[in-house]
Design an enzyme around this catalytic site. Structure first.
Site, short mmCIF file in Angstrom:
data_model
loop_
_atom_site.label_atom_id
_atom_site.label_comp_id
_atom_site.label_asym_id
_atom_site.label_seq_id
_atom_site.Cartn_x
_atom_site.Cartn_y
_atom_site.Cartn_z
N ASP A 18 29.19 -8.73 -11.60
CA ASP A 18 28.45 -8.73 -10.07
C ASP A 18 29.57 -9.52 -9.46
OD1 ASP A 18 26.33 -7.50 -8.26
OD2 ASP A 18 26.52 -9.88 -8.04
N ASN A 26 30.59 -10.07 3.29
CA ASN A 26 30.62 -8.83 3.79
C ASN A 26 30.06 -9.46 5.43
OD1 ASN A 26 31.68 -6.58 2.66
ND2 ASN A 26 29.89 -5.95 1.63
N ASP A 35 35.51 -4.08 1.69
CA ASP A 35 36.19 -2.86 0.95
C ASP A 35 37.57 -3.13 0.34
OD1 ASP A 35 33.82 -1.33 1.59
OD2 ASP A 35 34.82 -0.10 3.32
N ASP A 61 28.55 -4.10 -5.37
CA ASP A 61 29.74 -4.88 -5.90
C ASP A 61 29.48 -5.03 -7.34
OD1 ASP A 61 27.42 -6.41 -5.61
OD2 ASP A 61 28.03 -8.16 -5.06
#
Length: 161
Positions: A18, A26, A35, A61
């Site tokens: 992770d 983000n 992205d 993620d």
């Protein structure tokens, strides 16, 4: 892979990963930038793993790597190789400074940790959760954690990073 390795009496490892602090990334730079980071991370994963390994995005993620014929020591080495490769990458957004991208890892190995697929993934996920709970940027397997410059005991052998 579990069935194949079982027939061959070989181990198979699962790395669950992770991205640390990705929500903050983000929120700060936007989802299009996030992205792009995910695409670059996926490329690093593919380059850091063997051709026989399966690399997959697990969701959001999180990524998962299936490591056929790999024991715990080999799985931890793979995680360390991935982390070292990520550390060499320079992730930038617009005019920002280089941003460090790191993973928290959970490891499980068939047959030691679990005898079937869902349980194997569940153990890796629980170990990942422990890594995150302890601050991230670490590898957790069988309740023992490997962090920068730490000596840990993992069921029968010591690991140095």
């Amino acid at each position: 892979e579990v069935e194949r390795c079982s027939r061959a009496d070989k181990p198979v490892a699962v790395l669950m990963m992770d991205l640390d602090n990705f929500k903050l990334f983000n929120d700060t730079y936007g989802h299009p930038a996030g992205d792009e980071v995910l695409k670059r991370v996926a490329a690093v994963l593919r380059k850091s793993c063997r051709e026989s390994d399966t690399v997959a995005r697990y969701g959001g993620d999180e990524f998962l790597v299936i490591l056929p014929e790999t024991n715990l020591k080999g799985a931890v080495r793979c995680a360390e190789r991935i982390q070292a490769s990520l550390a060499k990458e320079r992730f930038r957004c617009e005019d920002s400074a280089s941003l460090p991208i790191g993973f928290s890892y959970g490891v499980s190995v068939y047959p030691e940790d679990a005898g079937e697929v869902l349980e194997l993934v569940s153990v890796a996920d629980a170990n990942l959760y422990q890594s995150k709970a302890e601050g991230g940027n670490r590898i957790t397997a069988r309740g023992a954690t490997s962090t920068e410059s730490a000596l840990v005991y993992v069921k029968g052998f010591d690991l140095f990073r």
